[in-house]
Design a protein around this motif. Sequence first.
Motif, PDB file in Angstrom:
ATOM      1  N   TYR A  11       9.443  -4.616  -1.550  1.00  0.00           N
ATOM      2  CA  TYR A  11       9.593  -6.068  -1.680  1.00  0.00           C
ATOM      3  C   TYR A  11      11.057  -6.394  -1.950  1.00  0.00           C
ATOM      4  O   TYR A  11      11.465  -6.602  -3.093  1.00  0.00           O
ATOM      5  CB  TYR A  11       8.680  -6.611  -2.788  1.00  0.00           C
ATOM      6  N   ASP A  52       2.801  -7.680  -8.919  1.00  0.00           N
ATOM      7  CA  ASP A  52       2.840  -6.203  -8.914  1.00  0.00           C
ATOM      8  C   ASP A  52       1.461  -5.560  -8.780  1.00  0.00           C
ATOM      9  O   ASP A  52       1.356  -4.415  -8.354  1.00  0.00           O
ATOM     10  CB  ASP A  52       3.458  -5.667 -10.219  1.00  0.00           C
ATOM     11  N   SER A  54      -0.894  -6.533  -6.859  1.00  0.00           N
ATOM     12  CA  SER A  54      -1.300  -6.585  -5.449  1.00  0.00           C
ATOM     13  C   SER A  54      -2.603  -7.344  -5.170  1.00  0.00           C
ATOM     14  O   SER A  54      -3.248  -7.106  -4.155  1.00  0.00           O
ATOM     15  CB  SER A  54      -1.423  -5.138  -4.926  1.00  0.00           C
ATOM     16  N   HIS A  58       2.645 -11.789  -2.280  1.00  0.00           N
ATOM     17  CA  HIS A  58       3.918 -11.622  -3.003  1.00  0.00           C
ATOM     18  C   HIS A  58       4.858 -12.801  -2.688  1.00  0.00           C
ATOM     19  O   HIS A  58       5.006 -13.180  -1.517  1.00  0.00           O
ATOM     20  CB  HIS A  58       4.574 -10.303  -2.595  1.00  0.00           C
ATOM     21  N   LYS A 147      -3.188 -11.520   1.756  1.00  0.00           N
ATOM     22  CA  LYS A 147      -2.943 -10.165   1.246  1.00  0.00           C
ATOM     23  C   LYS A 147      -3.992  -9.253   1.868  1.00  0.00           C
ATOM     24  O   LYS A 147      -5.158  -9.663   2.025  1.00  0.00           O
ATOM     25  CB  LYS A 147      -3.122 -10.211  -0.280  1.00  0.00           C
ATOM     26  N   LYS A 149      -6.672  -6.606   1.570  1.00  0.00           N
ATOM     27  CA  LYS A 149      -7.419  -6.040   0.427  1.00  0.00           C
ATOM     28  C   LYS A 149      -8.843  -5.656   0.846  1.00  0.00           C
ATOM     29  O   LYS A 149      -9.398  -6.215   1.784  1.00  0.00           O
ATOM     30  CB  LYS A 149      -7.538  -7.098  -0.688  1.00  0.00           C
ATOM     31  N   ASP A 204       0.474  -9.870   4.221  1.00  0.00           N
ATOM     32  CA  ASP A 204       1.333  -9.109   3.310  1.00  0.00           C
ATOM     33  C   ASP A 204       0.602  -7.800   3.005  1.00  0.00           C
ATOM     34  O   ASP A 204      -0.356  -7.775   2.219  1.00  0.00           O
ATOM     35  CB  ASP A 204       1.553  -9.950   2.039  1.00  0.00           C
ATOM     36  N   ASP A 207       2.418  -3.875  -0.125  1.00  0.00           N
ATOM     37  CA  ASP A 207       1.467  -3.234  -1.037  1.00  0.00           C
ATOM     38  C   ASP A 207       0.128  -3.905  -0.773  1.00  0.00           C
ATOM     39  O   ASP A 207       0.005  -5.125  -0.939  1.00  0.00           O
ATOM     40  CB  ASP A 207       1.850  -3.477  -2.503  1.00  0.00           C
ATOM     41  N   MET A 209      -4.372  -3.585  -1.274  1.00  0.00           N
ATOM     42  CA  MET A 209      -5.268  -3.187  -2.378  1.00  0.00           C
ATOM     43  C   MET A 209      -6.465  -2.421  -1.844  1.00  0.00           C
ATOM     44  O   MET A 209      -7.093  -2.837  -0.872  1.00  0.00           O
ATOM     45  CB  MET A 209      -5.741  -4.417  -3.160  1.00  0.00           C
ATOM     46  N   VAL A 219      -3.334  -0.452  -6.176  1.00  0.00           N
ATOM     47  CA  VAL A 219      -2.319  -0.710  -5.155  1.00  0.00           C
ATOM     48  C   VAL A 219      -2.326   0.403  -4.103  1.00  0.00           C
ATOM     49  O   VAL A 219      -2.360   1.583  -4.443  1.00  0.00           O
ATOM     50  CB  VAL A 219      -0.915  -0.805  -5.813  1.00  0.00           C
ATOM     51  N   PRO A 221       0.172   1.326  -1.144  1.00  0.00           N
ATOM     52  CA  PRO A 221       1.427   0.951  -0.466  1.00  0.00           C
ATOM     53  C   PRO A 221       1.330   1.238   1.034  1.00  0.00           C
ATOM     54  O   PRO A 221       1.524   2.363   1.461  1.00  0.00           O
ATOM     55  CB  PRO A 221       2.490   1.831  -1.137  1.00  0.00           C
TER      56      PRO A 221
END
Length: 371
Positions: A11, A52, A54, A58, A147, A149, A204, A207, A209, A219, A221
């Motif tokens: 990031y 942080d 995730s 972000h 995100k 996930k 995003d 990172d 999840m 997290v 990555p």
Amino acid sequence: MIQTLHIVKEYKEELIYPAICRAFETLEIAKDIHPGMKVAIKPNLILAKSPDVSATTHPMVIKAVAQWLNEHGITDITLAESSGGLYTAEYMNNIYKVCGMKQLEPQIKLNMDFSAGNINCPEGFANHSFHIITPILEADYIINICKLKTHAMTGYSGGIKNLFGVIPGLEKPQLHYLWPELKDFSRMLVELAQTVSPQVTVIDAIDAMEGNGPTGGTVYPLHMVLAAKDFYTQDYFASKLMGLDPMKIEMISQAVALGLARPDEIELIGDPVPKEITPFKVPDSLSLDFSDFLPGAFGKLFAKFAAKVLKSYPQVESNQCVGCGKCAESCPAHIIEIKNRKAVFKKKGCISCFCCQEMCPVKAISVKKAL
Ligand code: SF4
Ligand code: SF4
């Protein structure tokens, strides 16, 4: 369908901004916008957690998109989100603060208009209209920034699922209650996505999840930023990257059946898919739920009984519970009470939506099987 993928290791502004520029150039976004437009950015701010962990989009990814918009003459940009809890000034202010959104001002307006309005759902099979938040209703152009996930109820959370956050506050649990079966709930999500229809979706996944997503996982990555105009097909592509079977994710398989997602037409532009990606850990709710695997030969009645006893349900770990009441607030079935500063779940009425687990700030809710 053009799918962009760019490797972004960290990031850092100097890494994310060029990736967004390349993605938007490939997708020819500049052709679709003009100065004076009202742009809404729909992030994932499901609950008040630091970027942080995730669980949320972000702020640096949002900032890079806003910078690109500014450079193309767009200055009217609003962050439009209704998180998992209340939709009030006090609640959202805290979300903006904890999720790192305050640093985006004044480049981006953090929405403080908590009204909502009805919009017709022209494609609606079961949902003929939706009540959605005003900045989305008023936008000329919508950028969905989600995100990547795993998700306890739906298995996967990306572009389609992120749009559930346009439903104001505690109206979200009501929709869970209206559509308790995964099939119907997923149909509602697809119809909502067709109604909102964002022009571009950025994922995003620098990172991501894995495990007990969308908030209690760990997290992963993945080091990438994905972007596409066709967010249905992008969800197919992204879930496959995670090692999931897209056709077992109900909302994605419905999007394929409706001709919205077209996996055969994916043209990948940017960086190649890294070879070393290992499959994401799935949520306990899915790894413990065997009801999908019942042989078809089971008698109808017995299959119903077996599905019931093999289904997974939430369970409070009392020693971890801090009695905040967030689970009770979001439970569509109203079966959670706070007694002596601890959450107590009634035995009957749970629809296994896992909204309680999603909203618990201290991971005090685990998963058990009915048996
Ligand atoms: S107890 Fe949890 S999983 Fe069950 S209905 Fe309420 S929120 Fe959903
Ligand atoms: S289980 Fe979690 S969300 Fe519910 S009261 Fe306890 S700490 Fe709060």
